[in-house]
Design a protein around this motif. Structure first.
Motif, mmCIF file in Angstrom:
data_model
loop_
_atom_site.group_PDB
_atom_site.id
_atom_site.type_symbol
_atom_site.label_atom_id
_atom_site.label_comp_id
_atom_site.label_asym_id
_atom_site.label_seq_id
_atom_site.Cartn_x
_atom_site.Cartn_y
_atom_site.Cartn_z
ATOM 1 N N ARG A 11 10.561 88.237 11.982
ATOM 2 C CA ARG A 11 11.440 88.208 10.800
ATOM 3 C C ARG A 11 12.375 87.009 10.848
ATOM 4 N NH1 ARG A 11 12.996 94.643 10.359
ATOM 5 N NH2 ARG A 11 11.185 95.278 9.127
ATOM 6 N N ALA A 12 12.867 86.715 12.046
ATOM 7 C CA ALA A 12 13.768 85.564 12.188
ATOM 8 C C ALA A 12 13.052 84.277 11.800
ATOM 9 C CB ALA A 12 14.281 85.478 13.620
ATOM 10 N N GLN A 13 11.802 84.164 12.186
ATOM 11 C CA GLN A 13 11.043 82.963 11.833
ATOM 12 C C GLN A 13 10.847 82.875 10.329
ATOM 13 O OE1 GLN A 13 7.247 82.774 13.743
ATOM 14 N NE2 GLN A 13 6.767 80.733 12.989
ATOM 15 N N ASN A 14 10.546 84.018 9.691
ATOM 16 C CA ASN A 14 10.385 84.028 8.234
ATOM 17 C C ASN A 14 11.687 83.692 7.536
ATOM 18 O OD1 ASN A 14 7.700 85.127 6.910
ATOM 19 N ND2 ASN A 14 7.878 86.098 8.912
ATOM 20 N N GLN A 15 12.815 84.249 8.046
ATOM 21 C CA GLN A 15 14.114 83.978 7.446
ATOM 22 C C GLN A 15 14.475 82.507 7.565
ATOM 23 O OE1 GLN A 15 15.958 85.908 5.650
ATOM 24 N NE2 GLN A 15 17.673 84.519 5.420
ATOM 25 N N GLN A 16 14.183 81.920 8.745
ATOM 26 C CA GLN A 16 14.492 80.507 8.941
ATOM 27 C C GLN A 16 13.689 79.641 7.980
ATOM 28 O OE1 GLN A 16 13.512 79.008 12.803
ATOM 29 N NE2 GLN A 16 14.919 77.276 12.643
ATOM 30 N N SER A 17 12.429 79.988 7.788
ATOM 31 C CA SER A 17 11.592 79.229 6.857
ATOM 32 C C SER A 17 12.114 79.356 5.440
ATOM 33 C CB SER A 17 10.140 79.728 6.932
ATOM 34 O OG SER A 17 9.627 79.551 8.232
ATOM 35 N N HIS A 18 12.570 80.595 5.081
ATOM 36 C CA HIS A 18 13.101 80.819 3.733
ATOM 37 C C HIS A 18 14.376 80.017 3.507
ATOM 38 C CE1 HIS A 18 13.876 82.922 0.028
ATOM 39 N NE2 HIS A 18 15.075 83.283 0.455
ATOM 40 N N GLU A 19 15.266 79.988 4.521
ATOM 41 C CA GLU A 19 16.516 79.241 4.386
ATOM 42 C C GLU A 19 16.259 77.740 4.305
ATOM 43 O OE1 GLU A 19 18.814 80.469 7.688
ATOM 44 O OE2 GLU A 19 19.443 82.373 6.773
ATOM 45 N N LEU A 20 15.293 77.259 5.061
ATOM 46 C CA LEU A 20 14.958 75.837 5.009
ATOM 47 C C LEU A 20 14.413 75.455 3.638
ATOM 48 C CD1 LEU A 20 13.346 75.291 8.516
ATOM 49 C CD2 LEU A 20 15.535 74.379 7.706
ATOM 50 N N SER A 21 13.619 76.361 3.040
ATOM 51 C CA SER A 21 13.100 76.074 1.704
ATOM 52 C C SER A 21 14.217 76.076 0.680
ATOM 53 C CB SER A 21 12.031 77.110 1.317
ATOM 54 O OG SER A 21 12.591 78.395 1.232
ATOM 55 N N ASN A 22 15.201 77.009 0.833
ATOM 56 C CA ASN A 22 16.356 77.017 -0.069
ATOM 57 C C ASN A 22 17.183 75.750 0.080
ATOM 58 O OD1 ASN A 22 15.820 79.445 -1.243
ATOM 59 N ND2 ASN A 22 17.150 80.637 0.120
ATOM 60 N N LEU A 23 17.335 75.298 1.337
ATOM 61 C CA LEU A 23 18.106 74.084 1.582
ATOM 62 C C LEU A 23 17.428 72.888 0.933
ATOM 63 C CD1 LEU A 23 20.488 72.739 3.001
ATOM 64 C CD2 LEU A 23 19.052 72.495 5.032
ATOM 65 N N ALA A 24 16.128 72.860 1.025
ATOM 66 C CA ALA A 24 15.391 71.752 0.402
ATOM 67 C C ALA A 24 15.521 71.790 -1.100
ATOM 68 C CB ALA A 24 13.911 71.834 0.802
ATOM 69 N N ALA A 25 15.608 73.040 -1.662
ATOM 70 C CA ALA A 25 15.715 73.163 -3.117
ATOM 71 C C ALA A 25 17.114 72.887 -3.627
ATOM 72 C CB ALA A 25 15.290 74.577 -3.539
ATOM 73 N N ASN A 26 18.136 73.283 -2.847
ATOM 74 C CA ASN A 26 19.507 73.225 -3.333
ATOM 75 C C ASN A 26 20.338 72.108 -2.728
ATOM 76 O OD1 ASN A 26 19.026 75.501 -4.860
ATOM 77 N ND2 ASN A 26 19.703 76.901 -3.259
ATOM 78 N N GLY A 27 19.838 71.463 -1.702
ATOM 79 C CA GLY A 27 20.648 70.476 -1.026
ATOM 80 C C GLY A 27 20.362 69.050 -1.418
ATOM 81 N N GLY A 31 20.425 71.745 -7.280
ATOM 82 C CA GLY A 31 21.260 72.923 -7.488
ATOM 83 C C GLY A 31 22.435 72.863 -6.537
ATOM 84 N N PRO A 32 23.469 73.684 -6.786
ATOM 85 C CA PRO A 32 24.647 73.648 -5.918
ATOM 86 C C PRO A 32 24.333 74.229 -4.547
ATOM 87 C CG PRO A 32 24.808 75.460 -7.485
ATOM 88 C CD PRO A 32 23.590 74.676 -7.864
ATOM 89 N N THR A 33 24.979 73.676 -3.513
ATOM 90 C CA THR A 33 24.859 74.270 -2.195
ATOM 91 C C THR A 33 25.591 75.598 -2.202
ATOM 92 O OG1 THR A 33 26.881 73.222 -1.392
ATOM 93 C CG2 THR A 33 24.823 71.963 -1.173
#
Length: 286
Positions: A11-27, A31-33
């Motif tokens: 789950r931690a690996q999936n969460q990290q991948s999800h957060e990295l994808s959000n960072l790529a989308a919003n950073g 979109g706003p950080t």
């Protein structure tokens, strides 16, 4: 590693991948950080607090207006200023909330937007209550003033004056002209001023009703977004469980295959030993 440990790691690996994808989308300007988003939410909450303060001020000005026996220009001017400011502020809050709701959101952002929407709608409802209360009291005041000028007025005539219809205006004018009381003209001037206030209040109430309806539509849309996010989260958990189960099945199968390979190897060794003994005995006896 035990099953709970492997599940947590997966789950931690999936969460990290999800957060990295959000960072790529919003950073990267799309979109706003998260920090920018929370700052905008904080700014919206401050604006809603300002709106609530304005509503309380408007309520106070309404009370002062009802307690005066004649038109007070200072109260009217202040009320007009605060009402205009509140209208502008309300529209700005609505537009900002709509803008944030239309941006890509995760569950945290969706819940924060839902919270400020709820606070904003509560503020609108309170504003509507204040305006409706003042409208009702102003109509009662107009009715009483008309009764001073024409004590024998029927309820239908009073209602016509309150509604500011052309026939009501004519009825009031005729009553003032035929009245011998000096206070009749003062009552007439006050009623005219309050009739203008009533017209403005009807406009404000219509605007608030539309504003509330706009926010209700946004809330419904946001509820759908939250449901979709929750559905995705459930799917991720289900897929995580399935992935972990598949991994454990693969490990179990691999262990079974290795065990069978060793069994086969030792069987082959045993067969070779037996053959060697048999052949040794056979040729030895000869």
């Amino acid at each position: 590693m035990s099953r709970p440990d492997r599940l947590a790691a997966f789950r931690a690996q999936n969460q990290q991948s999800h957060e990295l994808s959000n960072l790529a989308a919003n950073g990267n300007g799309n979109g706003p950080t998260r920090g920018d988003f929370l700052n905008e939410i904080s700014g919206l909450q401050e604006s809603i607090d300002h709106l609530n303060n304005n509503v309380r001020l408007i309520s106070s000005l309404h009370t002062r207006s009802l307690n005066t026996t004649s038109s007070d220009d200072s109260i009217s001017s202040e009320l007009e200023r605060v009402t205009l400011e509140t209208r502008t502020l309300s529209n700005a809050i609505r537009d900002k909330i709509a803008s944030l709701a239309n941006e890509p959101n995760d569950e945290m952002r969706a819940n924060q937007i839902k919270l400020v929407k709820s606070k904003f709608m509560d503020a609108i409802q309170e504003y509507r209550r204040v305006e409706q209360d003042f409208s009702n009291k102003s109509k009662q005041r107009v009715g009483r003033q008309f009764k001073i000028v024409k004590p024998e007025a029927t309820e239908a005539e009073v209602q016509q004056v309150i509604d500011h219809s052309s026939s009501g205006t004519q009825i009031f004018s005729d009553a003032v002209l035929s009245s011998s009381y000096g206070e009749a003209r003062a009552a007439y001037r006050e009623v005219q001023a309050r009739q203008q206030d009533l017209v403005q209040m009807e406009t404000t109430l219509a605007e608030l009703a539309q504003l509330f309806n706009d926010m209700a539509v946004l809330v419904e849309q946001q509820d759908q977004t939250i449901k979709q996010i929750e559905a995705v989260a459930i799917d991720v958990n289900v897929n995580t469980e399935k992935g972990l189960a598949s991994t454990e099945d693969a490990v179990r199968i691999a262990k079974a295959i290795r065990r069978k390979k060793w069994i086969f190897f030792w069987c082959c060794v045993l067969v070779v030993v037996i053959l060697a003994l048999v052949l040794g005995l056979y040729f030895g006896l000869k």
